[in-house]
Design a protein around this motif. Structure first.
Motif, PDB file in Angstrom:
ATOM      1  N   ASN A  20       0.874  -1.162   0.000  1.00 47.28           N
ATOM      2  CA  ASN A  20       0.000   0.000   0.000  1.00 47.28           C
ATOM      3  C   ASN A  20       0.917   1.218   0.000  1.00 47.28           C
ATOM      4  OD1 ASN A  20      -2.040   1.843   0.184  1.00 47.28           O
ATOM      5  ND2 ASN A  20      -2.685   1.263   2.251  1.00 47.28           N
ATOM      6  N   GLY A  21       1.130   1.803  -1.178  1.00 49.78           N
ATOM      7  CA  GLY A  21       2.094   2.894  -1.295  1.00 49.78           C
ATOM      8  C   GLY A  21       3.480   2.380  -0.987  1.00 49.78           C
ATOM      9  N   PRO A  22       4.217   3.063  -0.103  1.00 46.57           N
ATOM     10  CA  PRO A  22       5.578   2.618   0.214  1.00 46.57           C
ATOM     11  C   PRO A  22       5.655   1.545   1.298  1.00 46.57           C
ATOM     12  CG  PRO A  22       5.137   4.659   1.352  1.00 46.57           C
ATOM     13  CD  PRO A  22       3.909   4.351   0.518  1.00 46.57           C
ATOM     14  N   ILE A  23       4.501   1.022   1.726  1.00 47.10           N
ATOM     15  CA  ILE A  23       4.483   0.047   2.820  1.00 47.10           C
ATOM     16  C   ILE A  23       4.190  -1.355   2.292  1.00 47.10           C
ATOM     17  CG2 ILE A  23       3.426  -0.600   5.028  1.00 47.10           C
ATOM     18  CD1 ILE A  23       5.008   2.083   5.017  1.00 47.10           C
ATOM     19  N   LEU A  24       5.114  -2.268   2.568  1.00 45.32           N
ATOM     20  CA  LEU A  24       4.921  -3.682   2.286  1.00 45.32           C
ATOM     21  C   LEU A  24       4.415  -4.318   3.572  1.00 45.32           C
ATOM     22  CD1 LEU A  24       5.296  -6.309   0.616  1.00 45.32           C
ATOM     23  CD2 LEU A  24       7.636  -6.375   1.535  1.00 45.32           C
ATOM     24  N   GLN A  25       3.267  -4.978   3.493  1.00 40.78           N
ATOM     25  CA  GLN A  25       2.715  -5.688   4.641  1.00 40.78           C
ATOM     26  C   GLN A  25       2.888  -7.176   4.404  1.00 40.78           C
ATOM     27  OE1 GLN A  25      -1.278  -4.612   5.895  1.00 40.78           O
ATOM     28  NE2 GLN A  25      -1.671  -6.706   6.557  1.00 40.78           N
ATOM     29  N   VAL A  26       3.508  -7.869   5.367  1.00 40.63           N
ATOM     30  CA  VAL A  26       3.719  -9.308   5.271  1.00 40.63           C
ATOM     31  C   VAL A  26       3.056  -9.961   6.484  1.00 40.63           C
ATOM     32  CG1 VAL A  26       5.408 -11.181   5.139  1.00 40.63           C
ATOM     33  CG2 VAL A  26       5.926  -8.954   4.093  1.00 40.63           C
ATOM     34  N   ASP A  27       2.064 -10.824   6.212  1.00 46.05           N
ATOM     35  CA  ASP A  27       1.354 -11.548   7.268  1.00 46.05           C
ATOM     36  C   ASP A  27       1.920 -12.961   7.360  1.00 46.05           C
ATOM     37  OD1 ASP A  27      -0.358  -9.369   7.672  1.00 46.05           O
ATOM     38  OD2 ASP A  27      -1.739 -10.079   6.132  1.00 46.05           O
ATOM     39  N   ILE A  28       2.355 -13.340   8.554  1.00 49.32           N
ATOM     40  CA  ILE A  28       2.993 -14.632   8.776  1.00 49.32           C
ATOM     41  C   ILE A  28       2.178 -15.419   9.800  1.00 49.32           C
ATOM     42  CG2 ILE A  28       5.092 -15.783   9.556  1.00 49.32           C
ATOM     43  CD1 ILE A  28       6.517 -13.018   8.907  1.00 49.32           C
ATOM     44  N   GLN A  29       1.777 -16.630   9.425  1.00 41.40           N
ATOM     45  CA  GLN A  29       1.090 -17.520  10.366  1.00 41.40           C
ATOM     46  C   GLN A  29       2.160 -18.266  11.146  1.00 41.40           C
ATOM     47  OE1 GLN A  29      -2.242 -17.729  10.939  1.00 41.40           O
ATOM     48  NE2 GLN A  29      -1.749 -19.047  12.655  1.00 41.40           N
ATOM     49  N   CYS A  30       2.176 -18.054  12.448  1.00 44.75           N
ATOM     50  CA  CYS A  30       3.196 -18.664  13.302  1.00 44.75           C
ATOM     51  C   CYS A  30       2.719 -20.037  13.765  1.00 44.75           C
ATOM     52  CB  CYS A  30       3.473 -17.768  14.496  1.00 44.75           C
ATOM     53  SG  CYS A  30       4.002 -16.121  13.985  1.00 44.75           S
ATOM     54  N   ARG A  31       3.606 -21.006  13.695  1.00 41.42           N
ATOM     55  CA  ARG A  31       3.262 -22.374  14.074  1.00 41.42           C
ATOM     56  C   ARG A  31       3.506 -22.650  15.560  1.00 41.42           C
ATOM     57  NH1 ARG A  31       7.161 -24.462  10.063  1.00 41.42           N
ATOM     58  NH2 ARG A  31       6.541 -23.323   8.238  1.00 41.42           N
ATOM     59  N   GLU A  32       4.556 -22.049  16.111  1.00 44.10           N
ATOM     60  CA  GLU A  32       4.960 -22.366  17.480  1.00 44.10           C
ATOM     61  C   GLU A  32       5.219 -21.093  18.272  1.00 44.10           C
ATOM     62  OE1 GLU A  32       8.365 -24.946  17.383  1.00 44.10           O
ATOM     63  OE2 GLU A  32       7.642 -25.936  15.578  1.00 44.10           O
ATOM     64  N   ALA A  33       5.180 -21.222  19.598  1.00 41.17           N
ATOM     65  CA  ALA A  33       5.497 -20.108  20.494  1.00 41.17           C
ATOM     66  C   ALA A  33       6.992 -20.102  20.733  1.00 41.17           C
ATOM     67  CB  ALA A  33       4.748 -20.231  21.810  1.00 41.17           C
ATOM     68  N   LYS A  34       7.705 -19.593  19.760  1.00 40.50           N
ATOM     69  CA  LYS A  34       9.145 -19.494  19.904  1.00 40.50           C
ATOM     70  C   LYS A  34       9.616 -18.345  19.024  1.00 40.50           C
ATOM     71  CE  LYS A  34      11.275 -22.804  17.046  1.00 40.50           C
ATOM     72  NZ  LYS A  34      11.807 -24.128  16.842  1.00 40.50           N
ATOM     73  N   THR A  35      10.863 -18.274  18.778  1.00 38.35           N
ATOM     74  CA  THR A  35      11.395 -17.176  17.990  1.00 38.35           C
ATOM     75  C   THR A  35      11.179 -17.435  16.496  1.00 38.35           C
ATOM     76  OG1 THR A  35      13.028 -16.685  19.685  1.00 38.35           O
ATOM     77  CG2 THR A  35      13.451 -15.831  17.487  1.00 38.35           C
ATOM     78  N   LEU A  36      10.597 -16.466  15.835  1.00 43.17           N
ATOM     79  CA  LEU A  36      10.397 -16.498  14.390  1.00 43.17           C
ATOM     80  C   LEU A  36      11.570 -15.760  13.754  1.00 43.17           C
ATOM     81  CD1 LEU A  36       8.481 -16.915  11.870  1.00 43.17           C
ATOM     82  CD2 LEU A  36       7.727 -14.577  12.317  1.00 43.17           C
ATOM     83  N   ASN A  37      12.363 -16.459  12.971  1.00 45.16           N
ATOM     84  CA  ASN A  37      13.454 -15.831  12.226  1.00 45.16           C
ATOM     85  C   ASN A  37      12.926 -15.500  10.846  1.00 45.16           C
ATOM     86  OD1 ASN A  37      15.701 -16.101  14.148  1.00 45.16           O
ATOM     87  ND2 ASN A  37      15.273 -18.266  13.905  1.00 45.16           N
ATOM     88  N   TRP A  38      12.997 -14.232  10.473  1.00 47.54           N
ATOM     89  CA  TRP A  38      12.468 -13.809   9.186  1.00 47.54           C
ATOM     90  C   TRP A  38      13.496 -12.953   8.456  1.00 47.54           C
ATOM     91  CZ3 TRP A  38      12.253  -8.554   8.831  1.00 47.54           C
ATOM     92  CH2 TRP A  38      12.177  -7.838  10.029  1.00 47.54           C
ATOM     93  N   ALA A  39      13.413 -12.952   7.144  1.00 46.16           N
ATOM     94  CA  ALA A  39      14.311 -12.134   6.327  1.00 46.16           C
ATOM     95  C   ALA A  39      13.585 -11.767   5.036  1.00 46.16           C
ATOM     96  CB  ALA A  39      15.594 -12.897   6.009  1.00 46.16           C
ATOM     97  N   ILE A  40      13.777 -10.557   4.616  1.00 46.43           N
ATOM     98  CA  ILE A  40      13.240 -10.090   3.343  1.00 46.43           C
ATOM     99  C   ILE A  40      14.437  -9.648   2.525  1.00 46.43           C
ATOM    100  CG2 ILE A  40      11.716  -8.458   2.175  1.00 46.43           C
ATOM    101  CD1 ILE A  40      10.102  -8.358   4.823  1.00 46.43           C
ATOM    102  N   ARG A  41      14.691 -10.418   1.468  1.00 50.66           N
ATOM    103  CA  ARG A  41      15.866 -10.178   0.622  1.00 50.66           C
ATOM    104  C   ARG A  41      15.432  -9.415  -0.621  1.00 50.66           C
ATOM    105  NH1 ARG A  41      19.142 -15.383  -0.499  1.00 50.66           N
ATOM    106  NH2 ARG A  41      17.137 -15.914   0.316  1.00 50.66           N
ATOM    107  N   TYR A  42      16.113  -8.316  -0.887  1.00 47.06           N
ATOM    108  CA  TYR A  42      15.799  -7.480  -2.049  1.00 47.06           C
ATOM    109  C   TYR A  42      16.743  -7.803  -3.183  1.00 47.06           C
ATOM    110  CZ  TYR A  42      12.581  -5.039   0.894  1.00 47.06           C
ATOM    111  OH  TYR A  42      11.527  -4.750   1.718  1.00 47.06           O
ATOM    112  N   LYS A  43      16.188  -7.925  -4.367  1.00 43.32           N
ATOM    113  CA  LYS A  43      16.958  -8.291  -5.547  1.00 43.32           C
ATOM    114  C   LYS A  43      17.611  -7.058  -6.158  1.00 43.32           C
ATOM    115  CE  LYS A  43      13.814 -12.039  -6.347  1.00 43.32           C
ATOM    116  NZ  LYS A  43      12.680 -12.550  -7.060  1.00 43.32           N
TER     117      LYS A  43
END
Length: 141
Positions: free
Chosen positions: A118-141
């Motif tokens: 939405n404009g300059p904002i990228l929204q990423v919705d992640i369904q979490c499987r477990e109650a622990k640390t979620l490691n995420w990365a968004i790599r730009y080409k």
């Protein structure tokens, strides 16, 4: 508010989950949404690369659950403490030169269920499987 008048800031409103805009000097205040009757703003100093603007987990917009956050080698990455079986949302501000280059989301303990811009904002919705640390990365080409 004690902000540097020479720097530019990004503003996100937590309750409406909306990008208010960017400002330098004086922050314009939008009308209060009658559904909530109040406003809660997250302010971030504007960077020249994609940056995490907010999350949906807490009114601190990431301050409660984020364990790490970094920008390196055209990759925005982080580790977030999450709630099981809940959707965790990242709101990423992308400067114009990054919005057309594409991205890949890399996850270890969750699934991307939706992403949109939405404009300059990228929204990423992640369904979490477990109650622990979620490691995420968004790599730009």
């Amino acid at each position: 508010m004690g902000l540097d008048r020479e720097k530019e800031y990004l503003v996100f409103e937590f309750w409406t989950k909306s990008f208010v805009g960017q400002f330098k000097g004086q922050m314009p205040l939008p009308k209060i949404d009658p559904k909530y009757g109040c406003q809660l703003f997250c302010l971030r100093e504007r960077q020249d690369h994609p940056q995490l603007l907010a999350t949906n987990r807490h009114i601190s917009c990431g301050g409660l659950e984020l364990e790490t956050l970094k920008w390196q080698d055209r990759t925005l990455s982080g580790a977030s403490r999450v709630v099981p079986n809940d959707t965790y949302t990242l709101y990423i501000h992308e400067p114009a030169e990054f919005t057309h280059t594409g991205y890949d989301v890399i996850l270890a303990t969750g699934d991307v269920v939706a992403s949109h811009r939405n404009g300059p904002i990228l929204q990423v919705d992640i369904q979490c499987r477990e109650a622990k640390t979620l490691n995420w990365a968004i790599r730009y080409k």
